[in-house]
Design a protein around this motif. Structure first.
Motif, PDB file in Angstrom:
ATOM      1  N   PHE A  42      58.710  -9.291  29.361  1.00 50.60           N
ATOM      2  CA  PHE A  42      59.719  -8.241  29.494  1.00 50.60           C
ATOM      3  C   PHE A  42      60.821  -8.710  30.430  1.00 50.60           C
ATOM      4  O   PHE A  42      60.614  -9.564  31.299  1.00 50.60           O
ATOM      5  CB  PHE A  42      59.097  -6.938  30.011  1.00 50.60           C
ATOM      6  N   MET A  43      62.024  -8.138  30.240  1.00 50.01           N
ATOM      7  CA  MET A  43      63.167  -8.424  31.098  1.00 50.01           C
ATOM      8  C   MET A  43      63.843  -7.106  31.475  1.00 50.01           C
ATOM      9  O   MET A  43      64.098  -6.265  30.606  1.00 50.01           O
ATOM     10  CB  MET A  43      64.168  -9.334  30.387  1.00 50.01           C
ATOM     11  N   ALA A  50      71.132  -9.780  37.830  1.00 51.67           N
ATOM     12  CA  ALA A  50      70.404 -10.669  36.920  1.00 51.67           C
ATOM     13  C   ALA A  50      69.163  -9.961  36.405  1.00 51.67           C
ATOM     14  O   ALA A  50      68.725  -8.947  36.966  1.00 51.67           O
ATOM     15  CB  ALA A  50      70.016 -11.969  37.633  1.00 51.67           C
ATOM     16  N   ASP A  51      68.581 -10.491  35.352  1.00 49.10           N
ATOM     17  CA  ASP A  51      67.351  -9.931  34.804  1.00 49.10           C
ATOM     18  C   ASP A  51      66.142 -10.457  35.568  1.00 49.10           C
ATOM     19  O   ASP A  51      66.046 -11.652  35.874  1.00 49.10           O
ATOM     20  CB  ASP A  51      67.190 -10.299  33.328  1.00 49.10           C
ATOM     21  N   THR A  52      65.222  -9.547  35.869  1.00 50.64           N
ATOM     22  CA  THR A  52      63.907  -9.936  36.366  1.00 50.64           C
ATOM     23  C   THR A  52      63.001 -10.103  35.157  1.00 50.64           C
ATOM     24  O   THR A  52      62.942  -9.225  34.282  1.00 50.64           O
ATOM     25  CB  THR A  52      63.332  -8.869  37.307  1.00 50.64           C
ATOM     26  N   VAL A  53      62.302 -11.223  35.079  1.00 52.08           N
ATOM     27  CA  VAL A  53      61.448 -11.542  33.943  1.00 52.08           C
ATOM     28  C   VAL A  53      59.987 -11.475  34.361  1.00 52.08           C
ATOM     29  O   VAL A  53      59.605 -11.978  35.425  1.00 52.08           O
ATOM     30  CB  VAL A  53      61.766 -12.946  33.397  1.00 52.08           C
ATOM     31  N   GLY A  54      59.181 -10.824  33.540  1.00 54.34           N
ATOM     32  CA  GLY A  54      57.751 -10.740  33.804  1.00 54.34           C
ATOM     33  C   GLY A  54      56.972 -10.810  32.518  1.00 54.34           C
ATOM     34  O   GLY A  54      57.539 -10.919  31.430  1.00 54.34           O
ATOM     35  N   MET A  55      55.659 -10.722  32.647  1.00 51.72           N
ATOM     36  CA  MET A  55      54.801 -10.780  31.477  1.00 51.72           C
ATOM     37  C   MET A  55      53.503 -10.029  31.739  1.00 51.72           C
ATOM     38  O   MET A  55      53.176  -9.702  32.889  1.00 51.72           O
ATOM     39  CB  MET A  55      54.484 -12.238  31.113  1.00 51.72           C
ATOM     40  N   PHE A  56      52.799  -9.747  30.661  1.00 54.85           N
ATOM     41  CA  PHE A  56      51.438  -9.216  30.742  1.00 54.85           C
ATOM     42  C   PHE A  56      50.495 -10.310  30.268  1.00 54.85           C
ATOM     43  O   PHE A  56      50.670 -10.860  29.180  1.00 54.85           O
ATOM     44  CB  PHE A  56      51.286  -7.958  29.889  1.00 54.85           C
ATOM     45  N   THR A  81      47.546  -3.070  31.721  1.00 55.73           N
ATOM     46  CA  THR A  81      48.740  -2.942  32.560  1.00 55.73           C
ATOM     47  C   THR A  81      48.588  -3.650  33.907  1.00 55.73           C
ATOM     48  O   THR A  81      49.587  -4.103  34.482  1.00 55.73           O
ATOM     49  CB  THR A  81      49.090  -1.470  32.786  1.00 55.73           C
ATOM     50  N   ASP A  82      47.373  -3.761  34.424  1.00 54.89           N
ATOM     51  CA  ASP A  82      47.219  -4.431  35.720  1.00 54.89           C
ATOM     52  C   ASP A  82      47.360  -5.941  35.614  1.00 54.89           C
ATOM     53  O   ASP A  82      47.327  -6.644  36.628  1.00 54.89           O
ATOM     54  CB  ASP A  82      45.895  -4.058  36.385  1.00 54.89           C
ATOM     55  N   SER A  83      47.550  -6.460  34.401  1.00 50.72           N
ATOM     56  CA  SER A  83      47.760  -7.897  34.228  1.00 50.72           C
ATOM     57  C   SER A  83      49.229  -8.281  34.354  1.00 50.72           C
ATOM     58  O   SER A  83      49.592  -9.434  34.103  1.00 50.72           O
ATOM     59  CB  SER A  83      47.215  -8.357  32.870  1.00 50.72           C
ATOM     60  N   VAL A  84      50.081  -7.343  34.769  1.00 54.37           N
ATOM     61  CA  VAL A  84      51.503  -7.623  34.916  1.00 54.37           C
ATOM     62  C   VAL A  84      51.704  -8.744  35.938  1.00 54.37           C
ATOM     63  O   VAL A  84      51.032  -8.820  36.965  1.00 54.37           O
ATOM     64  CB  VAL A  84      52.275  -6.353  35.330  1.00 54.37           C
ATOM     65  N   PHE A  85      52.671  -9.627  35.638  1.00 55.41           N
ATOM     66  CA  PHE A  85      52.908 -10.797  36.486  1.00 55.41           C
ATOM     67  C   PHE A  85      54.381 -11.160  36.454  1.00 55.41           C
ATOM     68  O   PHE A  85      54.957 -11.351  35.380  1.00 55.41           O
ATOM     69  CB  PHE A  85      52.072 -11.978  35.991  1.00 55.41           C
ATOM     70  N   THR A  86      54.999 -11.232  37.650  1.00 58.20           N
ATOM     71  CA  THR A  86      56.403 -11.637  37.758  1.00 58.20           C
ATOM     72  C   THR A  86      56.582 -12.791  38.739  1.00 58.20           C
ATOM     73  O   THR A  86      57.711 -13.090  39.145  1.00 58.20           O
ATOM     74  CB  THR A  86      57.295 -10.461  38.201  1.00 58.20           C
ATOM     75  N   GLY A 185      67.142  -1.509  36.170  1.00 58.47           N
ATOM     76  CA  GLY A 185      67.636  -1.033  34.887  1.00 58.47           C
ATOM     77  C   GLY A 185      66.660  -0.135  34.153  1.00 58.47           C
ATOM     78  O   GLY A 185      65.433  -0.238  34.318  1.00 58.47           O
ATOM     79  N   ASP A 186      67.214   0.745  33.330  1.00 63.32           N
ATOM     80  CA  ASP A 186      66.382   1.624  32.496  1.00 63.32           C
ATOM     81  C   ASP A 186      65.879   0.880  31.266  1.00 63.32           C
ATOM     82  O   ASP A 186      64.739   1.038  30.860  1.00 63.32           O
ATOM     83  CB  ASP A 186      67.193   2.849  32.083  1.00 63.32           C
ATOM     84  N   GLU A 187      66.735   0.041  30.681  1.00 63.75           N
ATOM     85  CA  GLU A 187      66.338  -0.704  29.489  1.00 63.75           C
ATOM     86  C   GLU A 187      65.365  -1.825  29.826  1.00 63.75           C
ATOM     87  O   GLU A 187      65.599  -2.596  30.768  1.00 63.75           O
ATOM     88  CB  GLU A 187      67.564  -1.296  28.793  1.00 63.75           C
ATOM     89  N   VAL A 188      64.302  -1.901  29.034  1.00 70.22           N
ATOM     90  CA  VAL A 188      63.319  -2.980  29.166  1.00 70.22           C
ATOM     91  C   VAL A 188      63.317  -3.747  27.847  1.00 70.22           C
ATOM     92  O   VAL A 188      63.018  -3.184  26.788  1.00 70.22           O
ATOM     93  CB  VAL A 188      61.909  -2.444  29.462  1.00 70.22           C
ATOM     94  N   HIS A 189      63.675  -5.013  27.900  1.00 72.04           N
ATOM     95  CA  HIS A 189      63.711  -5.855  26.706  1.00 72.04           C
ATOM     96  C   HIS A 189      62.366  -6.561  26.543  1.00 72.04           C
ATOM     97  O   HIS A 189      61.853  -7.160  27.493  1.00 72.04           O
ATOM     98  CB  HIS A 189      64.846  -6.867  26.804  1.00 72.04           C
ATOM     99  N   LEU A 190      61.813  -6.493  25.346  1.00 74.79           N
ATOM    100  CA  LEU A 190      60.488  -7.040  25.070  1.00 74.79           C
ATOM    101  C   LEU A 190      60.595  -8.280  24.187  1.00 74.79           C
ATOM    102  O   LEU A 190      61.352  -8.309  23.220  1.00 74.79           O
ATOM    103  CB  LEU A 190      59.630  -5.991  24.361  1.00 74.79           C
ATOM    104  N   ILE A 191      59.814  -9.282  24.523  1.00 80.15           N
ATOM    105  CA  ILE A 191      59.689 -10.503  23.731  1.00 80.15           C
ATOM    106  C   ILE A 191      58.203 -10.722  23.470  1.00 80.15           C
ATOM    107  O   ILE A 191      57.419 -10.834  24.412  1.00 80.15           O
ATOM    108  CB  ILE A 191      60.271 -11.716  24.468  1.00 80.15           C
ATOM    109  N   ILE A 192      57.820 -10.772  22.204  1.00 81.25           N
ATOM    110  CA  ILE A 192      56.410 -10.911  21.843  1.00 81.25           C
ATOM    111  C   ILE A 192      56.244 -12.107  20.920  1.00 81.25           C
ATOM    112  O   ILE A 192      56.934 -12.212  19.903  1.00 81.25           O
ATOM    113  CB  ILE A 192      55.887  -9.640  21.145  1.00 81.25           C
TER     114      ILE A 192
END
Length: 203
Positions: A42-43, A50-56, A81-86, A185-192
């Motif tokens: 997610f971004m 700038a965008d903060t980038v993270g992942m699950f 959800t607890d696997s979130v990592f930034t 930001g309110d928008e969350v961009h997803l990359i799968i």
């Protein structure tokens, strides 16, 4: 068109598509997300800079696909959800708290697929539902079928590859921390990105 035969499976998370490499009389088969070959990224914009980038890092998914009827059922992707990592310990702890993911009360979020539509030779849209923080909202993913083949090594399983992109507004799920002042930001961009493994026939 190749994607026209793959579109239904592109719902897994994302999700997925498959038919052209299947016999016309194939029976419905189950597929599961390969735990060693997936990424849910997610971004989110931060401070207008700038965008903060993270992942699950933990997720699972499965679905049933009928190649003859070109239909998909029992589609579900579950993310821990607890696997979130930034890559920032303090930020990850904040994300797990009540301002954001509230992992103690809501340890998972889920995506289920409703329908697919073709937009190109190997692209399409998947219309589904995302449940996050106890709220369920529509989510459309733009998907690209990347390929299908039998693995040339290991156990030789049959797999498909899928890319998906989507956007949600986190405030739709009640996650409003720092939205009003646009700090986060309110928008969350997803990359799968993932591979789906065809499962052995039962019986």
């Amino acid at each position: 068109m190749l994607f026209r035969r793959f579109a239904a499976v592109l719902a897994v998370a994302a999700v997925a598509g498959l038919a052209a490499l299947q016999p016309a009389k194939a029976e419905p088969r189950q597929y599961k997300m390969d735990p060693d070959h997936f990424a849910i990224v997610f971004m989110v914009h931060h401070l207008g800079l700038a965008d903060t980038v993270g992942m699950f890092r933990e997720a699972s998914g499965s679905f049933t696909y009928d190649a003859a009827a070109q239909t998909i059922s029992d589609v579900k992707i579950t993310v821990q959800t607890d696997s979130v990592f930034t890559n920032h310990e303090a930020r990850d702890s904040h994300l797990r708290g009540t301002d954001f993911l509230n992992v103690q009360e809501f340890p998972t979020m889920t995506f289920t697929a409703d329908k697919a539509e073709v937009t190109g030779e190997n692209t399409g849209k998947i219309h589904g539902q995302l449940t996050l923080l106890g709220k369920t909202r529509p989510l459309t993913l733009d998907v690209t079928f990347k390929g299908a083949r039998k693995y040339p090594f290991g156990d030789g399983h049959y797999a498909i590859g899928v890319s998906a992109r989507g956007t949600i507004e986190r405030s739709d799920y009640g996650m409003t921390y720092a939205v009003e002042n646009d700090i986060v930001g309110d928008e969350v961009h997803l990359i799968i990105e993932f591979e789906g493994i065809r499962q052995p026939k039962e019986g």
